[in-house]
Design an enzyme around this catalytic site. Sequence first.
Site, PDB file in Angstrom:
ATOM      1  N   PRO A   1       6.529  -9.587  -0.388  1.00 19.16           N
ATOM      2  CA  PRO A   1       7.360 -10.900   0.283  1.00 19.16           C
ATOM      3  C   PRO A   1       7.554 -11.900  -0.654  1.00 19.16           C
ATOM      4  CG  PRO A   1       5.263 -10.097   1.457  1.00 19.16           C
ATOM      5  CD  PRO A   1       5.336  -9.427   0.180  1.00 19.16           C
TER       6      PRO A   1
ATOM      7  N   HIS B   1      -3.276  -1.905  -1.369  1.00 21.02           N
ATOM      8  CA  HIS B   1      -4.222  -2.511  -2.399  1.00 21.02           C
ATOM      9  C   HIS B   1      -4.402  -1.874  -3.886  1.00 21.02           C
ATOM     10  CE1 HIS B   1      -5.202  -4.145   1.613  1.00 21.02           C
ATOM     11  NE2 HIS B   1      -6.158  -4.996   1.108  1.00 21.02           N
TER      12      HIS B   1
ATOM     13  N   ASP C   1      -1.845  -6.471  -5.569  1.00 21.43           N
ATOM     14  CA  ASP C   1      -0.386  -5.737  -5.878  1.00 21.43           C
ATOM     15  C   ASP C   1       0.621  -5.727  -4.935  1.00 21.43           C
ATOM     16  OD1 ASP C   1      -1.794  -3.390  -4.914  1.00 21.43           O
ATOM     17  OD2 ASP C   1      -2.757  -3.654  -7.071  1.00 21.43           O
ATOM     18  N   GLY C   2       0.175  -5.060  -3.876  1.00 21.81           N
ATOM     19  CA  GLY C   2       1.033  -4.698  -2.686  1.00 21.81           C
ATOM     20  C   GLY C   2       1.305  -5.740  -1.840  1.00 21.81           C
ATOM     21  N   PHE C   3       0.777  -6.860  -2.004  1.00 18.85           N
ATOM     22  CA  PHE C   3       1.062  -8.010  -1.101  1.00 18.85           C
ATOM     23  C   PHE C   3       2.146  -8.892  -1.858  1.00 18.85           C
ATOM     24  CE2 PHE C   3      -3.395  -8.122   0.668  1.00 18.85           C
ATOM     25  CZ  PHE C   3      -3.256  -6.966   1.442  1.00 18.85           C
TER      26      PHE C   3
ATOM     27  N   LEU D   1      -0.802 -18.784   4.402  1.00 21.58           N
ATOM     28  CA  LEU D   1      -1.156 -17.057   4.121  1.00 21.58           C
ATOM     29  C   LEU D   1       0.173 -16.715   3.969  1.00 21.58           C
ATOM     30  CD1 LEU D   1      -3.591 -14.830   5.639  1.00 21.58           C
ATOM     31  CD2 LEU D   1      -1.536 -14.026   4.752  1.00 21.58           C
ATOM     32  N   ALA D   2       1.166 -16.968   3.101  1.00 24.78           N
ATOM     33  CA  ALA D   2       2.345 -16.396   2.902  1.00 24.78           C
ATOM     34  C   ALA D   2       2.985 -16.512   1.433  1.00 24.78           C
ATOM     35  CB  ALA D   2       3.556 -17.604   3.808  1.00 24.78           C
ATOM     36  N   GLU D   3       3.306 -15.349   1.047  1.00 22.92           N
ATOM     37  CA  GLU D   3       3.504 -15.344  -0.502  1.00 22.92           C
ATOM     38  C   GLU D   3       4.625 -15.949  -0.949  1.00 22.92           C
ATOM     39  OE1 GLU D   3       2.153 -12.772   1.753  1.00 22.92           O
ATOM     40  OE2 GLU D   3       0.321 -12.575   0.730  1.00 22.92           O
TER      41      GLU D   3
END
Lengths: 375, 325
Positions: free
Chosen positions: B91, B131, B86-88, B60-62
Amino acid sequence: MAKQAAGEPAPDFVQLLTPDGERIERATGADGVEYSVDFTDEEYRGLYRDLVVIRKLDAEATALQRQGELGIWASLLGQEAAQVGSGRALRTQDMAFPTYREHGVLYCRGIDPILPLSLFRGVDQGAWDPNEVRVNMYTIVIGAQTLHATGYAMGITKDGKVGGDDGEAVLCYFGDGATSQGDVNEAFIWASVFHSPIVFFCQNNQYAISEPIEKQTRIPLYRRADGFGFPGLRVDGNDVLATYAVTRTALDNARHGQGPTLIEAYTYRMGAHTTTDDPTRYRIASEVEAWQAKDPIARVRAFVEKQQIADAAFFDEVDEQAKREALHLRERVLAMPDPQPLTLFDNVYPHGSPEIDAQRERFAEYLDSFEGSAH
Amino acid sequence: MMAEKLTIGKALNAGLRRALESDPKVLIMGEDVGKLGGVFRITDGLQKDFGDDRVMDTPLAESGIIGTAIGLAIRGYRPVCEIQFDGFVYPAYDQIVSQVAKMYYRSQGKVKVPMVIRIPFGGGIGAVEHHSESPEAYFAHTAGLKVVACSSPQDAYTMIQQAITSDDPIVFFEPKRRYHEKGEVDPDLTYPLHASRRVRPGTDATVLAYGPMVRTALDAATAAAEDGRELEVFDLRTLSPLDLAPIYESVRRTGRCVMVHEAPSNVGLGAEIAARITEECFYSLEAPVLRVTGYDTPYPAARLEEEFLPDLDRVLDAVDRTFRW
């Protein structure tokens, strides 16, 4: 755990050649593995030659920068053994992912030393062909390449190129400062979870520009590997023999499907981070002197002299070669032409873009508007 | 496969499936894309059929998703990365704009990173913060990336395959609140990826939209027609490079233009498009190009999002204003 600071004696590393040039036959790493090397006299002389030549080329590049011929230079002075030891451990089929200081690794891969200089001169952005030379381009953003290296190593596994002597492995370089980056930690996680054939090679040169190692970590860096689930060990990064031994073993482990390893090469950057900073502002002279006594080249010379496997004529000849290569490099740097203006628009997209084409056309018209223009 | 009615979500799934079948180098990677089939189920069933070596659940790490995809692409694979919301994506921002976008340029064409970054974008689903954002301008501003947004099942099916086969790195925006809207999908239809499309002809004003706002613009055009005003609606489809030639032609005919997007107006795509239309169509314009956008605030709490998001009435209001000039 006592904190570790720049200048303190380095604990528990693998060392096969002392600063006085004494050979240690075997040394056990923090990973419990016993390391040794068995070089021929010719190979010892070859390592010495590598170290001297890359130091000379590096000095020439620094001089070129001081004379205004390079925009900036990131010197490897002091890190020759870490780079030659690891670089010579690579096999032809392996792939290396460097930062922007691995000039010695490139040299070991047979890459024309003019290529990294064109980046620092501003002629291009490091445009060698990684597929051909098996070293990826330099990466300026700290730690970003560790993820690329890990992804590449995942691809090796997908291609079924692990599990034997003819397998492929990845050697990924970064510095002590990079270990604070999220990307490096994410690369460790990915490499571990996907059991990828990669060796993370951290050159701990004690400083991230001006910040000493204690601003990056409270524990020895090689011990980070424990938390990610793969072996880590520290090597005397000023010892070309030990660096070669641990890197060769780690790469072999990777290619045989045993997953990643973290190597911390404990070394010291003798010069500035780049030609833009002034290390006298952030470190004391006695510390530099202490590290000068651990010089990576002097100890190999002391060793080969004691062993009587090289004579004065050999040392003179190596010095001559280094001078010759440096002069050749200088001549070629000075002769390097600036790129043509319109190449600005080349290679933005593999499939091109009408917007870029339109801008190129307008710029060409603008250039043509000058009397006598022949761009 | 015959033409059939699919939702945008199912069309994307079918397009990804066909891409996986067509090229063994295509990989899907992201958080929850495997067993779960993605938080929106866009990759539903793909891991089951193609295996976890092709459809990979990642840590779990963009930044790690994009960064390792770069390495896989250098190795010869064609990764399709899913960013959950979108908001993720932030990173991973450095890896996208500093690495993905520039590999080809700085290698002078020697290193390609043929990857697709799928981002469900936009609001209207009543979600909590991060989100419902519209980050497309960040990516459209970056040379080396191509940016597209689908708005219909046909485009979802066709464009995702085009993006995957393209050697250009592509940021692929999906209108998450339209995932369940149905439409005809002809699997054999071919058309260029980087082309805007007139989705409704008209004579009185030109309305531009992309992604989730295309439906809104079409609804506004239907409403305007009841009042005797014929709006010509374009789906931009490609946000970088923009395909504005057909739009210039339209604006020269209608003399009026309204640009609609959910993203805030400040330095947004609407500003760029208004500037270009002004440069190219100045003598044909009866009114300035007007923008109907989200406001220059962070995306608000869900119970305020209907106030934030452009809707049919705000589009019609802008059209009215262009006629009052």
